[in-house]
Every structure is written in structure tokens, then in C-alpha cells.
Design a protein around this motif. Structure first.
Motif, PDB file in Angstrom:
ATOM      1  N   ALA A 264       0.724  -1.032   0.077  1.00  0.00           N
ATOM      2  CA  ALA A 264      -0.111  -0.053   0.028  1.00  0.00           C
ATOM      3  C   ALA A 264       0.845   1.115  -0.152  1.00  0.00           C
ATOM      4  O   ALA A 264       1.911   1.412   0.705  1.00  0.00           O
ATOM      5  CB  ALA A 264      -1.041   0.055   1.256  1.00  0.00           C
ATOM      6  N   ASP A 265       0.451   2.259  -0.720  1.00  0.00           N
ATOM      7  CA  ASP A 265       1.276   3.535  -0.675  1.00  0.00           C
ATOM      8  C   ASP A 265       0.276   4.605   0.144  1.00  0.00           C
ATOM      9  O   ASP A 265       0.835   5.744  -0.079  1.00  0.00           O
ATOM     10  CB  ASP A 265       1.531   4.008  -2.059  1.00  0.00           C
ATOM     11  CG  ASP A 265       0.013   3.978  -2.966  1.00  0.00           C
ATOM     12  OD1 ASP A 265      -0.766   3.857  -2.528  1.00  0.00           O
ATOM     13  OD2 ASP A 265       0.390   4.349  -4.170  1.00  0.00           O
ATOM     14  N   GLN A 266      -0.886   4.283   0.757  1.00  0.00           N
ATOM     15  CA  GLN A 266      -1.396   5.320   1.091  1.00  0.00           C
ATOM     16  C   GLN A 266      -2.105   4.520   2.710  1.00  0.00           C
ATOM     17  O   GLN A 266      -2.150   3.396   2.797  1.00  0.00           O
ATOM     18  CB  GLN A 266      -2.746   5.607   0.588  1.00  0.00           C
ATOM     19  CG  GLN A 266      -2.677   6.913  -0.257  1.00  0.00           C
ATOM     20  CD  GLN A 266      -3.890   7.353  -1.066  1.00  0.00           C
ATOM     21  OE1 GLN A 266      -4.501   6.592  -1.736  1.00  0.00           O
ATOM     22  NE2 GLN A 266      -4.065   8.569  -0.717  1.00  0.00           N
ATOM     23  N   THR A 267      -2.282   5.650   3.505  1.00  0.00           N
ATOM     24  CA  THR A 267      -2.980   4.899   4.895  1.00  0.00           C
ATOM     25  C   THR A 267      -4.351   5.337   4.946  1.00  0.00           C
ATOM     26  O   THR A 267      -4.652   6.469   4.614  1.00  0.00           O
ATOM     27  CB  THR A 267      -2.365   5.510   6.101  1.00  0.00           C
ATOM     28  OG1 THR A 267      -0.886   5.064   6.045  1.00  0.00           O
ATOM     29  CG2 THR A 267      -2.797   4.947   7.457  1.00  0.00           C
ATOM     30  N   GLY A 268      -5.368   4.421   5.336  1.00  0.00           N
ATOM     31  CA  GLY A 268      -6.644   4.768   5.443  1.00  0.00           C
ATOM     32  C   GLY A 268      -7.538   3.578   5.538  1.00  0.00           C
ATOM     33  O   GLY A 268      -7.167   2.316   5.838  1.00  0.00           O
ATOM     34  N   TYR A 269      -8.954   3.543   5.201  1.00  0.00           N
ATOM     35  CA  TYR A 269      -9.789   2.426   5.380  1.00  0.00           C
ATOM     36  C   TYR A 269      -9.822   1.841   3.905  1.00  0.00           C
ATOM     37  O   TYR A 269      -9.871   2.488   2.975  1.00  0.00           O
ATOM     38  CB  TYR A 269     -11.279   3.142   5.630  1.00  0.00           C
ATOM     39  CG  TYR A 269     -11.374   3.774   7.056  1.00  0.00           C
ATOM     40  CD1 TYR A 269     -11.698   2.730   8.135  1.00  0.00           C
ATOM     41  CD2 TYR A 269     -10.830   4.948   7.512  1.00  0.00           C
ATOM     42  CE1 TYR A 269     -11.734   3.198   9.358  1.00  0.00           C
ATOM     43  CE2 TYR A 269     -10.851   5.437   8.813  1.00  0.00           C
ATOM     44  CZ  TYR A 269     -11.287   4.436   9.684  1.00  0.00           C
ATOM     45  OH  TYR A 269     -11.383   4.808  10.819  1.00  0.00           O
ATOM     46  N   VAL A 270      -9.791   0.384   4.063  1.00  0.00           N
ATOM     47  CA  VAL A 270      -9.701  -0.199   2.603  1.00  0.00           C
ATOM     48  C   VAL A 270     -10.960  -1.166   2.276  1.00  0.00           C
ATOM     49  O   VAL A 270     -11.574  -1.764   3.307  1.00  0.00           O
ATOM     50  CB  VAL A 270      -8.536  -1.171   2.920  1.00  0.00           C
ATOM     51  CG1 VAL A 270      -8.461  -2.125   3.946  1.00  0.00           C
ATOM     52  CG2 VAL A 270      -8.194  -1.823   1.635  1.00  0.00           C
ATOM     53  N   ASP A 271     -11.257  -0.909   0.896  1.00  0.00           N
ATOM     54  CA  ASP A 271     -12.212  -1.895   0.577  1.00  0.00           C
ATOM     55  C   ASP A 271     -11.722  -2.522  -0.651  1.00  0.00           C
ATOM     56  O   ASP A 271     -10.732  -2.090  -1.561  1.00  0.00           O
ATOM     57  CB  ASP A 271     -13.509  -1.018   0.012  1.00  0.00           C
ATOM     58  CG  ASP A 271     -14.188  -0.611   1.360  1.00  0.00           C
ATOM     59  OD1 ASP A 271     -14.602  -1.443   2.156  1.00  0.00           O
ATOM     60  OD2 ASP A 271     -14.640   0.470   1.501  1.00  0.00           O
ATOM     61  N   TYR A 272     -12.087  -3.891  -0.681  1.00  0.00           N
ATOM     62  CA  TYR A 272     -11.458  -4.676  -1.993  1.00  0.00           C
ATOM     63  C   TYR A 272     -12.710  -5.040  -2.766  1.00  0.00           C
ATOM     64  O   TYR A 272     -13.821  -5.231  -2.489  1.00  0.00           O
ATOM     65  CB  TYR A 272     -10.898  -6.062  -1.331  1.00  0.00           C
ATOM     66  CG  TYR A 272      -9.376  -5.741  -0.749  1.00  0.00           C
ATOM     67  CD1 TYR A 272      -8.336  -5.663  -1.381  1.00  0.00           C
ATOM     68  CD2 TYR A 272      -9.397  -5.803   0.631  1.00  0.00           C
ATOM     69  CE1 TYR A 272      -7.220  -5.855  -0.989  1.00  0.00           C
ATOM     70  CE2 TYR A 272      -8.162  -5.461   1.177  1.00  0.00           C
ATOM     71  CZ  TYR A 272      -6.841  -5.574   0.360  1.00  0.00           C
ATOM     72  OH  TYR A 272      -5.790  -5.400   0.963  1.00  0.00           O
ATOM     73  N   TYR A 273     -12.253  -4.857  -4.369  1.00  0.00           N
ATOM     74  CA  TYR A 273     -13.451  -5.153  -5.218  1.00  0.00           C
ATOM     75  C   TYR A 273     -13.062  -6.179  -6.175  1.00  0.00           C
ATOM     76  O   TYR A 273     -14.068  -6.857  -6.801  1.00  0.00           O
ATOM     77  CB  TYR A 273     -13.400  -3.753  -6.385  1.00  0.00           C
ATOM     78  CG  TYR A 273     -13.498  -2.533  -5.230  1.00  0.00           C
ATOM     79  CD1 TYR A 273     -14.908  -2.339  -4.845  1.00  0.00           C
ATOM     80  CD2 TYR A 273     -12.634  -1.801  -5.098  1.00  0.00           C
ATOM     81  CE1 TYR A 273     -15.189  -1.394  -4.168  1.00  0.00           C
ATOM     82  CE2 TYR A 273     -12.771  -0.913  -4.474  1.00  0.00           C
ATOM     83  CZ  TYR A 273     -14.085  -0.308  -3.802  1.00  0.00           C
ATOM     84  OH  TYR A 273     -14.217   0.926  -2.985  1.00  0.00           O
ATOM     85  N   TRP A 274     -11.646  -6.687  -6.236  1.00  0.00           N
ATOM     86  CA  TRP A 274     -11.348  -7.710  -7.172  1.00  0.00           C
ATOM     87  C   TRP A 274     -11.585  -9.249  -6.313  1.00  0.00           C
ATOM     88  O   TRP A 274     -10.889  -9.241  -5.258  1.00  0.00           O
ATOM     89  CB  TRP A 274     -10.102  -7.580  -7.742  1.00  0.00           C
ATOM     90  CG  TRP A 274      -9.747  -8.545  -8.840  1.00  0.00           C
ATOM     91  CD1 TRP A 274      -9.214  -9.505  -9.083  1.00  0.00           C
ATOM     92  CD2 TRP A 274     -10.365  -8.180 -10.223  1.00  0.00           C
ATOM     93  NE1 TRP A 274      -9.137 -10.179 -10.391  1.00  0.00           N
ATOM     94  CE2 TRP A 274      -9.801  -9.153 -11.311  1.00  0.00           C
ATOM     95  CE3 TRP A 274     -11.237  -7.058 -10.859  1.00  0.00           C
ATOM     96  CZ2 TRP A 274     -10.199  -9.208 -12.428  1.00  0.00           C
ATOM     97  CZ3 TRP A 274     -11.564  -7.193 -12.249  1.00  0.00           C
ATOM     98  CH2 TRP A 274     -11.157  -8.269 -13.023  1.00  0.00           C
ATOM     99  N   LYS A 275     -12.069 -10.131  -7.170  1.00  0.00           N
ATOM    100  CA  LYS A 275     -12.131 -11.666  -6.297  1.00  0.00           C
ATOM    101  C   LYS A 275     -10.765 -12.097  -6.514  1.00  0.00           C
ATOM    102  O   LYS A 275     -10.110 -12.195  -7.527  1.00  0.00           O
ATOM    103  CB  LYS A 275     -13.015 -12.310  -7.057  1.00  0.00           C
ATOM    104  CG  LYS A 275     -13.516 -13.789  -6.379  1.00  0.00           C
ATOM    105  CD  LYS A 275     -14.125 -14.716  -7.400  1.00  0.00           C
ATOM    106  CE  LYS A 275     -14.159 -15.903  -6.806  1.00  0.00           C
ATOM    107  NZ  LYS A 275     -14.937 -16.840  -7.470  1.00  0.00           N
ATOM    108  N   GLY A 276     -10.361 -12.529  -5.172  1.00  0.00           N
ATOM    109  CA  GLY A 276      -9.096 -13.291  -4.966  1.00  0.00           C
ATOM    110  C   GLY A 276      -8.927 -14.675  -6.033  1.00  0.00           C
ATOM    111  O   GLY A 276     -10.105 -15.334  -6.173  1.00  0.00           O
ATOM    112  N   GLY A 277      -7.873 -14.764  -6.416  1.00  0.00           N
ATOM    113  CA  GLY A 277      -7.818 -15.993  -7.472  1.00  0.00           C
ATOM    114  C   GLY A 277      -8.214 -15.909  -8.766  1.00  0.00           C
ATOM    115  O   GLY A 277      -8.125 -16.908  -9.721  1.00  0.00           O
TER     116      GLY A 277
END
Length: 459
Positions: free
Chosen positions: A72-85
Motif C-alpha cells: 500500500a502507498d496510502q494509509t486509510g480505510y480499505v475496501d476490496y473489489y477484485w475477487k481473489g484467485g
């Protein structure tokens, strides 16, 4: 009485009765055999049979891939959109960072419904888990939970992102919200385990120690700091499975470089090339694959079966196998002669060194350089005279050990050398048609260590 009648007299009862002596000898023979049967060792016998052993070639393999951790290049609250795998390109949104946390909370709280594709995927995950369920493999339940969490989280975040598109664009303009895309294309994974730097060149036995193995999930966090691992990219379809094997199997496999394997997780098979490595006296088979990376991208360790052909030969119990030491005598010290042109030795007479005695020792095994003989016909320190030469050799200078069994076909024990092709905990498969070995239907001692050469046996 007729005067011409002749009376013949037979010898008296004090004469020698040969039939009585024969009868007595038979009685003595029977008594001796009964005595030997009662007092002698009771040797159990096994009949040699043709057979096979289905080799258990299932191993836990270490998976080595081309992996890169994206930080990560930023600090903050994170949400993921891409499915793992799944594979992502450089234009796909993997995750977002909200420096204030306001939008991140709104995205997660936004109403959503699972689409048909999400429901089908969840159904597929549950069906696969049910089909391969093993109560002894906890990691399968853990993987199912992670897969379900990832699928639902992705659906929630994508739904919230679509519902709040205007607010997100405004936050992006104010540098309060950032979408993150991968630096290169690859398969996105949301876990790290410290094995990302392991390669074919630097792995060793300690990599297989599961006692300290830990995998950290990255997509379950609410916040991320600059410099933290955000996700992982698998950047090549080429991957390896490394399995530790015994030296004997490594030597057998060294004559080839292609084999078929089965993935125990789902039963799929693949044909792959391989190499053999030796690290600190531990042998490894390095299986090289060029497909199915996405299918097994979440695995670091996986059970695989090496689909080798079953070994065929003479099947004998391991308890019959023993070892015996022999004198090894150079072949050039022997000459032809004796019965059936068998190898013959000229032994220097101890009483008169100018004379020699010709003997035909029993040969138990032969190599290109030596014959293996025992002390039945020769003794240590006997001097062998080379044929047509003044050169000599002293028996006992070289000793060799053979692995074999005791053949008891003739009622006494005779050592026979064997060549083991495969062995499990109970039985061994040995080579057939060896010059000094055993054949099918031979009778051998069941307990090889409990009997000696030429020992008479009772059954």
C-alpha cells in the motif's frame, strides 16, 4: 515212515538276522528324527509367489511460484473489489483507500442483493466442498470460509461503489479516496505466508516444517497503513511442486524426466516434467507445470500422487530378508574346471606350499570383478594361486555383504541373494530370474534372522 524221506535241518536261532538289523536302524532313524523335531527349532516356511505391490506414492508437496507482494502507498480505510484467485489487468480496480473512512463505511452499509452469478459461484463452492470433504483436513473448511467471505465482500463493495459513484468521484478529486490498480497483470491473491521469496534454487528441508507455518489474510482488514502488504500477484503460469522422496525412489526416477501426477484435492491429473535435487542428504522431486495455476493458486502445500507403474516380481515377506557376509575373491583368481565348468580355485596346501588343492566353491553372487563365496569350502588366510601365474591372493582380504533369504527346498538352509525392486512395511518385490537368486514356488524361511547356513529344519 518212508525210509526214502529226507529231513532238512535249518540253522538254529543263534544265527545273524540281517532284517533285524535293518529294522533296528529304521527305528533309530525315526527316533532321532522325532527327537530333532521335538528339540530343534521350528522354522516357518513361506512359498515364493509372483505378485505386485501397489506403491503408495502420495506426498505433501511445496508449491513454488513467481509471486510479488504489492504494498500500500496510502494509509486509510480499505475496501476490496477484485475477487481473489482471478487474473487482473493493469486497468482493473483491486481495492480502494479512503483516508477519512466516511465513504468506506457508506460503501459497506449500502443495500445490495446477490446477483445470479454470485449465487451460482457460492453454489459451486459449496458443492465442491461437499464432494471433497474430509474431516481430517481442516484447511478445506478454512478455504471455504475465505472463498465465501471474498465472494460476498466483493459483491457488497461493488454494489456500494456503484450506488455511491458521485460521492466517490468527488472524494477522488479531493484526494480523500483512491482506487488502486495493479502494476502489472497477474492472478490476484489476498494472503501472504512468507514463502513468496522461495525459489527452486533456495528451498530446503526446513520449508516443509508445518509447525511454524502461518498464512495471513489481507482482505479482512478495515484499515491499511502505507507500506503494508495490500495483495499478492502471481505473474507466471509456470509453477513447481517440490516433494521430498527417499533416495531409492530418487535413483529410480533419475532415468526419466516425465511423469503423470494426480492432485489429491480434486482428483485431476497432469503430465509434467521433473528434475531431481539433493539438499543436505534429502532428495526432492521438482515437478514443473505450465497450467492450472489459477485452480491451485491459493495452495502452498498440496498432496500429490506420483502415478508410477506398480512394481511386479517375486513377492516375499520382509521378515524373510536377512544379510550375510561373504569372502569376495577376484574373478581372475578363478579358472574353469570342475563339475559343469564351474569357477574353480587352486588353494595352496598348508602342509606343503608347493602343492595346490583344486576346489569348486559355491558362488552366491557375482559382479564384474568379484565372486562371493562363503567359508564352507575355504577359510580366511587360505592362499589362492592364480591360474598360469605365480600371483597369489589371500582369502579374507575383502569382505562383502549381501541381502537375501534362506532357501529351504532341500530341508536345510541355503542363502540366496535377492535384488529388491520395491518394499513397503510388510512385503518386498524382488527381481525375477536372477543368476543366484530365488524363483517362483521356492520355499524360504519366514524368519530369515533366525536360521543359519546349512541348518537342518523341522516344519
Amino acid at each position: 515212515m518212508n525210509k526214502n524221506q529226507k529231513i532238512v535241518k535249518y540253522p538254529g536261532g543263534n544265527g545273524f538276522h540281517f532284517s533285524l538289523v535293518i529294522f533296528i536302524l529304521i527305528i533309530i532313524y525315526l527316533l532321532v528324527n522325532i527327537f530333532l523335531y521335538v528339540t530343534g527349532p521350528n522354522v516357518s516356511v513361506y512359498e515364493v509367489k509372483q505378485g505386485t505391490i501397489a506403491a503408495n506414492n502420495i506426498y505433501k508437496g511445496l508449491i513454488i511460484r513467481s509471486e510479488e507482494i504489492v504494498y500500500a502507498d496510502q494509509t486509510g480505510y480499505v475496501d476490496y473489489y477484485w475477487k481473489g484467485g482471478e487474473k487482473a489487468s493493469v486497468v482493473d480496480n483491486i481495492y480502494s483507500v479512503d483516508t477519512k473512512g466516511t465513504l468506506a463505511k457508506q460503501i459497506q452499509d449500502a443495500p445490495f442483493t446477490l446477483g445470479s452469478s454470485d449465487i451460482n459461484e457460492i453454489s459451486t463452492l459449496l458443492g465442491a466442498f461437499h464432494a471433497t470433504y474430509n474431516s481430517n483436513e481442516f484447511f478445506e473448511a478454512r478455504d471455504l470460509k475465505e472463498n465465501l467471505d471474498s465472494t460476498i465482500t466483493q459483491a457488497v463493495n461493488l454494489s456500494g461503489y456503484a450506488a455511491l459513484s458521485e460521492e466517490i468521484h468527488s472524494a477522488e478529486a479531493g484526494n480523500l479516496f483512491s482506487l488502486k490498480r495493479p502494476p502489472k497483470s497477474g492472478i490476484v491473491m489476498y494472503d501472504v505466508d512468507g514463502y513468496e521469496g522461495i525459489t527452486l534454487e533456495n528451498y530446503n528441508s526446513s520449508c516443509f516444517d508445518m509447525s511454524n507455518y502461518k498464512k495471513e489474510a489481507l482482505n479482512t482488514r478495515e484499515q491499511i497503513n502505507s507500506g503494508d502488504p495490500a495483495y499478492k500477484l502471481i505473474t507466471s503460469e509456470k509453477w513447481y511442486i517440490v516433494v521430498p522422496v527417499a533416495k531409492k525412489l530418487a535413483e529410480e526416477l533419475s532415468v526419466d524426466d516425465v511423469m503423470k501426477i494426480r492432485f489429491c484435492k480434486d482428483g485431476n491429473t497432469a503430465v509434467c516434467t521433473y528434475t531431481i535435487s539433493n539438499r543436505d542428504n534429502q532428495y526432492f522431486v521438482n515437478l514443473a507445470l505450465t497450467n492450472s495455476m489459477i485452480r491451485y493458486g491459493k495452495e502452498r502445500f498440496m498432496n500429490v500422487e506420483l502415478l508410477l507403474s506398480n512394481q511386479k516380481g517375486l513377492k516375499i515377506p520382509n521378515s524373510s530378508i536377512t544379510t550375510k557376509d561373504f569372502f569376495t575373491v577376484p574373478r581372475e583368481a578363478f579358472s574353469g574346471g570342475g563339475d559343469q565348468n564351474e569357477p574353480t580355485l587352486l588353494i595352496q596346501s598348508r602342509e606343503d606350499p608347493s602343492k595346490v588343492d583344486m576346489i569348486t566353491p559355491t558362488v552366491y553372487y557375482a559382479t564384474d570383478q568379484y565372486y562371493y563365496i562363503d567359508s564352507g569350502e575355504v577359510d580366511a588366510k587360505d592362499v589362492v594361486v592364480y591360474p598360469d601365474s605365480t600371483k597369489t591372493y589371500t582369502i579374507g582380504e575383502d569382505i562383502g555383504t549381501l541381502e537375501g533369504v534362506y532357501n529351504v527346498n532341500k530341508g536345510y538352509a541355503v542363502f540366496k541373494q535377492i535384488n529388491i525392486l520395491y518394499q513397503n512395511e510388510e512385503y518386498s518385490i524382488v527381481e525375477t530370474s536372477t543368476a543366484y537368486g530365488i524363483t517362483v514356488y521356492d520355499h524360504i524361511a519366514l524368519e530369515g534372522d533366525s536360521i543359519k547356513e546349512e541348518q537342518l529344519l523341522t516344519r
